[in-house]
Design a protein around this motif. Structure first.
Motif, PDB file in Angstrom:
ATOM      1  N   LYS A  80       0.836  -1.201   0.000  1.00 32.19           N
ATOM      2  CA  LYS A  80       0.000   0.000   0.000  1.00 32.19           C
ATOM      3  C   LYS A  80       0.866   1.245   0.000  1.00 32.19           C
ATOM      4  O   LYS A  80       0.571   2.209  -0.688  1.00 32.19           O
ATOM      5  N   ALA A  81       1.936   1.225   0.785  1.00 28.71           N
ATOM      6  CA  ALA A  81       2.832   2.384   0.828  1.00 28.71           C
ATOM      7  C   ALA A  81       3.454   2.609  -0.540  1.00 28.71           C
ATOM      8  O   ALA A  81       3.530   3.737  -1.020  1.00 28.71           O
ATOM      9  N   ASP A  82       3.875   1.538  -1.190  1.00 26.97           N
ATOM     10  CA  ASP A  82       4.460   1.659  -2.518  1.00 26.97           C
ATOM     11  C   ASP A  82       3.442   2.216  -3.504  1.00 26.97           C
ATOM     12  O   ASP A  82       3.762   3.047  -4.344  1.00 26.97           O
ATOM     13  N   LYS A  83       2.191   1.783  -3.395  1.00 22.48           N
ATOM     14  CA  LYS A  83       1.141   2.256  -4.289  1.00 22.48           C
ATOM     15  C   LYS A  83       0.924   3.752  -4.095  1.00 22.48           C
ATOM     16  O   LYS A  83       0.736   4.497  -5.058  1.00 22.48           O
ATOM     17  N   TRP A  90       2.368   9.879 -10.270  1.00 21.83           N
ATOM     18  CA  TRP A  90       1.368  10.086 -11.332  1.00 21.83           C
ATOM     19  C   TRP A  90       0.685  11.440 -11.170  1.00 21.83           C
ATOM     20  O   TRP A  90       0.437  12.146 -12.145  1.00 21.83           O
ATOM     21  N   ASP A  91       0.363  11.809  -9.926  1.00 19.63           N
ATOM     22  CA  ASP A  91      -0.281  13.099  -9.675  1.00 19.63           C
ATOM     23  C   ASP A  91       0.634  14.247 -10.097  1.00 19.63           C
ATOM     24  O   ASP A  91       0.181  15.223 -10.698  1.00 19.63           O
ATOM     25  N   ALA A  96       2.016  18.508 -14.014  1.00 18.27           N
ATOM     26  CA  ALA A  96       2.975  19.095 -14.949  1.00 18.27           C
ATOM     27  C   ALA A  96       2.402  19.114 -16.362  1.00 18.27           C
ATOM     28  O   ALA A  96       2.549  20.112 -17.092  1.00 18.27           O
ATOM     29  N   TYR A  97       1.723  18.058 -16.756  1.00 18.70           N
ATOM     30  CA  TYR A  97       1.112  18.002 -18.091  1.00 18.70           C
ATOM     31  C   TYR A  97       0.040  19.078 -18.209  1.00 18.70           C
ATOM     32  O   TYR A  97      -0.020  19.806 -19.204  1.00 18.70           O
TER      33      TYR A  97
END
Length: 104
Positions: A80-83, A90-91, A96-97
């Protein structure tokens, strides 16, 4: 572990309802399961198998238990921490996009 193999027959009509042209197509099926699940999977295989022909082979030992409950809970929480870390990246990329789109 066990490996169950059999052939599944499927009928395909290449003709019409009035003038059928039926072809029987045989597809190979393989089910690999734990020894404890053999009976249920074997029942399914026999029900589906073309002419009831089923083969059962030994596929090696069942996998060992993945550890006690506390170890598995720790692994899940670590996942879960890795996720969460991946979601943060991703956020940041999405922000940035979006900023680049607004500046264009």
């Amino acid at each position: 572990m066990k490996k169950i193999t059999y052939q599944l027959a499927t009928e395909v009509n290449h003709g019409t309802q009035e003038e059928p042209d039926i072809e029987t197509v045989l597809s190979d099926v393989v089910i690999v399961c734990l020894d404890s699940r053999l009976e249920g999977n074997l029942t399914l295989a026999k029900a589906e198998a073309y002419q009831g022909e089923v083969s059962v082979e030994d596929a090696g030992p069942d996998p060992a238990s993945s550890g006690d409950l506390e170890q598995r809970m720790t692994a899940v929480e670590t996942g879960k921490a890795d996720k969460t870390e991946v979601q943060d990246v991703w956020d940041q990329m999405a922000a940035a996009y979006q900023e680049g789109v607004q500046n264009a």
